[in-house]
Write a protein that holds these residues in place. Structure first.
Motif, PDB file in Angstrom:
ATOM      1  N   VAL A  18       1.012  -1.007  -0.186  1.00 31.39           N
ATOM      2  CA  VAL A  18       0.439  -0.088  -0.045  1.00 31.39           C
ATOM      3  C   VAL A  18       0.986   1.210  -0.316  1.00 31.39           C
ATOM      4  O   VAL A  18       0.196   2.065  -0.313  1.00 31.39           O
ATOM      5  N   SER A  19       1.722   1.317   1.199  1.00 26.86           N
ATOM      6  CA  SER A  19       2.883   2.235   0.797  1.00 26.86           C
ATOM      7  C   SER A  19       3.587   3.064  -0.693  1.00 26.86           C
ATOM      8  O   SER A  19       3.633   3.600  -1.424  1.00 26.86           O
ATOM      9  N   GLY A  20       4.224   1.292  -0.999  1.00 30.80           N
ATOM     10  CA  GLY A  20       4.766   1.598  -2.383  1.00 30.80           C
ATOM     11  C   GLY A  20       3.767   3.009  -3.328  1.00 30.80           C
ATOM     12  O   GLY A  20       4.280   3.686  -4.155  1.00 30.80           O
ATOM     13  N   MET A  21       2.765   1.595  -3.737  1.00 23.52           N
ATOM     14  CA  MET A  21       1.491   2.236  -4.491  1.00 23.52           C
ATOM     15  C   MET A  21       1.212   3.730  -3.961  1.00 23.52           C
ATOM     16  O   MET A  21       1.460   4.440  -4.997  1.00 23.52           O
ATOM     17  N   ILE A  22       0.969   4.068  -2.940  1.00 21.44           N
ATOM     18  CA  ILE A  22       0.823   5.769  -2.970  1.00 21.44           C
ATOM     19  C   ILE A  22       1.956   6.653  -2.619  1.00 21.44           C
ATOM     20  O   ILE A  22       2.153   7.424  -3.451  1.00 21.44           O
ATOM     21  N   THR A  23       3.392   6.083  -2.503  1.00 25.46           N
ATOM     22  CA  THR A  23       3.945   6.457  -2.642  1.00 25.46           C
ATOM     23  C   THR A  23       4.677   7.075  -4.501  1.00 25.46           C
ATOM     24  O   THR A  23       5.143   7.921  -4.565  1.00 25.46           O
ATOM     25  N   ALA A  24       4.567   6.295  -4.441  1.00 25.63           N
ATOM     26  CA  ALA A  24       5.047   6.045  -5.908  1.00 25.63           C
ATOM     27  C   ALA A  24       4.000   6.732  -7.254  1.00 25.63           C
ATOM     28  O   ALA A  24       3.621   6.849  -7.907  1.00 25.63           O
ATOM     29  N   GLY A  25       2.551   6.576  -6.129  1.00 25.64           N
ATOM     30  CA  GLY A  25       1.467   8.222  -7.258  1.00 25.64           C
ATOM     31  C   GLY A  25       0.521   6.757  -8.000  1.00 25.64           C
ATOM     32  O   GLY A  25      -0.064   7.987  -9.247  1.00 25.64           O
ATOM     33  N   VAL A  26       0.286   6.026  -8.016  1.00 27.35           N
ATOM     34  CA  VAL A  26       0.433   4.642  -8.737  1.00 27.35           C
ATOM     35  C   VAL A  26      -1.946   4.847  -9.019  1.00 27.35           C
ATOM     36  O   VAL A  26      -2.130   5.270  -9.458  1.00 27.35           O
ATOM     37  N   VAL A  27      -1.934   4.850  -7.204  1.00 30.64           N
ATOM     38  CA  VAL A  27      -3.153   5.372  -5.837  1.00 30.64           C
ATOM     39  C   VAL A  27      -3.328   5.936  -5.341  1.00 30.64           C
ATOM     40  O   VAL A  27      -2.345   6.226  -4.296  1.00 30.64           O
ATOM     41  N   PRO A  28      -3.697   6.483  -5.728  1.00 35.01           N
ATOM     42  CA  PRO A  28      -4.190   7.457  -4.538  1.00 35.01           C
ATOM     43  C   PRO A  28      -4.634   7.273  -3.502  1.00 35.01           C
ATOM     44  O   PRO A  28      -5.098   5.508  -3.686  1.00 35.01           O
ATOM     45  N   ALA A  29      -4.690   7.135  -2.182  1.00 36.70           N
ATOM     46  CA  ALA A  29      -4.785   6.514  -0.721  1.00 36.70           C
ATOM     47  C   ALA A  29      -6.309   6.447  -0.540  1.00 36.70           C
ATOM     48  O   ALA A  29      -6.811   5.332  -0.010  1.00 36.70           O
ATOM     49  N   ASP A  30      -7.024   7.501  -0.950  1.00 39.77           N
ATOM     50  CA  ASP A  30      -8.278   7.565  -0.640  1.00 39.77           C
ATOM     51  C   ASP A  30      -9.418   6.488  -1.987  1.00 39.77           C
ATOM     52  O   ASP A  30     -10.910   5.781  -2.123  1.00 39.77           O
ATOM     53  N   SER A  31      -7.986   6.073  -2.749  1.00 40.96           N
ATOM     54  CA  SER A  31      -8.938   5.465  -4.012  1.00 40.96           C
ATOM     55  C   SER A  31      -8.472   3.335  -2.419  1.00 40.96           C
ATOM     56  O   SER A  31      -8.583   2.571  -3.579  1.00 40.96           O
ATOM     57  N   ILE A  32      -8.108   3.294  -1.945  1.00 47.62           N
ATOM     58  CA  ILE A  32      -7.405   2.217  -1.066  1.00 47.62           C
ATOM     59  C   ILE A  32      -7.846   1.563  -0.060  1.00 47.62           C
ATOM     60  O   ILE A  32      -8.484   2.782   0.932  1.00 47.62           O
ATOM     61  N   LYS A  33      -8.532   0.582  -0.031  1.00 45.19           N
ATOM     62  CA  LYS A  33      -9.825  -0.117   1.656  1.00 45.19           C
ATOM     63  C   LYS A  33      -8.771  -1.190   1.880  1.00 45.19           C
ATOM     64  O   LYS A  33      -9.215  -1.714   1.026  1.00 45.19           O
ATOM     65  N   VAL A  34      -8.654  -1.034   3.032  1.00 43.59           N
ATOM     66  CA  VAL A  34      -7.967  -2.371   3.797  1.00 43.59           C
ATOM     67  C   VAL A  34      -9.077  -2.883   5.464  1.00 43.59           C
ATOM     68  O   VAL A  34     -10.041  -1.946   5.575  1.00 43.59           O
ATOM     69  N   SER A  35      -9.150  -4.387   5.176  1.00 47.32           N
ATOM     70  CA  SER A  35     -10.105  -5.141   6.601  1.00 47.32           C
ATOM     71  C   SER A  35      -8.436  -5.293   7.236  1.00 47.32           C
ATOM     72  O   SER A  35      -7.612  -5.647   6.834  1.00 47.32           O
ATOM     73  N   THR A  36      -8.607  -5.675   9.048  1.00 44.12           N
ATOM     74  CA  THR A  36      -8.140  -6.274   9.297  1.00 44.12           C
ATOM     75  C   THR A  36      -8.884  -7.063  10.588  1.00 44.12           C
ATOM     76  O   THR A  36     -10.481  -7.257  10.513  1.00 44.12           O
ATOM     77  N   SER A  37      -8.305  -7.919  11.076  1.00 47.44           N
ATOM     78  CA  SER A  37      -8.775  -8.497  11.957  1.00 47.44           C
ATOM     79  C   SER A  37      -9.115  -7.806  13.410  1.00 47.44           C
ATOM     80  O   SER A  37      -9.989  -8.433  14.036  1.00 47.44           O
ATOM     81  N   SER A  38      -8.777  -6.937  13.307  1.00 50.58           N
ATOM     82  CA  SER A  38      -8.936  -6.489  15.108  1.00 50.58           C
ATOM     83  C   SER A  38      -8.502  -5.032  15.105  1.00 50.58           C
ATOM     84  O   SER A  38      -8.450  -4.388  14.118  1.00 50.58           O
ATOM     85  N   GLU A  39      -9.754  -3.822  15.938  1.00 53.88           N
ATOM     86  CA  GLU A  39      -9.524  -2.803  15.768  1.00 53.88           C
ATOM     87  C   GLU A  39      -8.658  -1.834  15.516  1.00 53.88           C
ATOM     88  O   GLU A  39      -8.085  -0.709  15.626  1.00 53.88           O
ATOM     89  N   ASN A  40      -7.613  -2.702  16.672  1.00 52.51           N
ATOM     90  CA  ASN A  40      -6.267  -2.247  17.245  1.00 52.51           C
ATOM     91  C   ASN A  40      -5.356  -1.622  16.079  1.00 52.51           C
ATOM     92  O   ASN A  40      -4.906  -0.440  15.614  1.00 52.51           O
ATOM     93  N   SER A  41      -5.477  -3.078  15.116  1.00 52.75           N
ATOM     94  CA  SER A  41      -4.737  -3.457  14.156  1.00 52.75           C
ATOM     95  C   SER A  41      -5.341  -2.370  13.004  1.00 52.75           C
ATOM     96  O   SER A  41      -4.503  -2.099  12.109  1.00 52.75           O
ATOM     97  N   LEU A  42      -6.525  -2.400  12.274  1.00 50.98           N
ATOM     98  CA  LEU A  42      -6.835  -1.452  11.431  1.00 50.98           C
ATOM     99  C   LEU A  42      -6.552   0.415  11.987  1.00 50.98           C
ATOM    100  O   LEU A  42      -6.214   0.675  10.784  1.00 50.98           O
ATOM    101  N   GLN A  43      -6.572   0.243  13.428  1.00 48.88           N
ATOM    102  CA  GLN A  43      -6.382   2.247  13.534  1.00 48.88           C
ATOM    103  C   GLN A  43      -4.786   2.284  13.485  1.00 48.88           C
ATOM    104  O   GLN A  43      -4.348   3.280  12.944  1.00 48.88           O
TER     105      GLN A  43
END
Length: 269
Positions: A18-43
């Protein structure tokens, strides 16, 4: 790229991607969505990468044009069962777990889906990754171009037949571990001869980085580049001869053979 990117699971490898995509300008951050298994890791992920996030895998499946399954291999069946009716019809599914085949994922979905199997490695964390990919017959040239553009944002990419994927860990997936051992050994030798530890690691690591760049950028045969360093009767050829006497090449080949056997499930020891 006008695509919505989803990650189910976003550990260290997912975060590097995700960091590589954003840093390289390939995909903007607002076009990326992630899921994790816990609220702590998500934050943690949301604060670090400034992307959208959820605990609901179905939301990611409904959102994504390109969907990365970035969970443990043991979780694939469960996750696919959970999301298989929510994935977009034309979505590209990207496997990043070792040992999970295209056929396994196709069978789990129980319907035609576009699948890209990948084998990345940990240097993706510093945008110097090597990712090998295989595709199923539903992937179009446009799909492939989009995937390659994304993967190249954190390293380099090679397309390969899937039957060769079990050999990939030995040469690029697991091999950073061998290289770290080599760097550590070089540094130990430097420390033995009086060089301070921190400087020894820097000297060794930079030498390995520089040698690798020489291979990639000159495209000269590694043997030829080795010969360029070895002056007749010099110290380097003495060192090379000592490595040969210690079966340096054979030990690497044997390590790779062990790795490949394990990848193929032929050795459970």
């Amino acid at each position: 790229m006008n695509k919505q990117i989803g990650f189910i699971g976003c550990g260290k490898m997912g975060q590097a991607m995700v960091s590589g995509m954003i840093t390289a300008g390939v995909v903007p951050a607002d076009s990326i969505k992630v899921s994790t298994s816990s609220e702590n890791s998500l934050q943690i992920v949301k604060e670090k990468l400034h992307v959208q996030g959820t605990l609901n895998n179905k939301e990611i499946a409904e959102f994504a044009d390109i969907l990365f399954l970035a969970v443990d291999p043991s979780s694939y069946a469960k996750v696919i069962e959970e999301i298989k009716y929510d994935v977009k019809k034309e979505a590209v599914i990207i496997i990043i777990a070792a040992g999970i085949s295209i056929q396994t994922v196709e069978s789990a979905f129980g319907k035609p889906v576009k699948i890209v199997r990948t084998m990345p490695n940990t240097p993706s964390l510093v945008r110097e990754g090597m990712t090998v990919i295989s595709i199923n017959e539903l992937i179009t040239e446009i799909d492939l171009a989009d995937v390659v553009e994304i993967l190249n944002s954190f390293g380099k990419t090679e397309l390969m037949k899937e039957e060769l994927m079990d050999a990939v860990p030995a040469i690029s997936g697991s091999s950073p571990a061998y290289v770290y051992m080599f760097i550590e050994a070089l540094a130990d030798g430097g420390v033995r001869d009086g060089i301070p530890r921190k400087q020894a690691y820097k000297l060794a690591a930079q030498a390995v980085l520089g040698a690798a760049k020489m291979v990639l950028e000159t495209e000269n045969h590694p043997g030829s580049l080795k010969d360029d360093v070895c002056t007749p009767g010099g110290s380097t050829i003495r060192a090379v001869a000592a490595l040969e006497e210690s079966n340096f090449r054979s030990s690497i080949l044997n390590a790779m053979k062990a790795c490949t056997r394990k990848s193929k499930g032929l050795d459970d020891k």
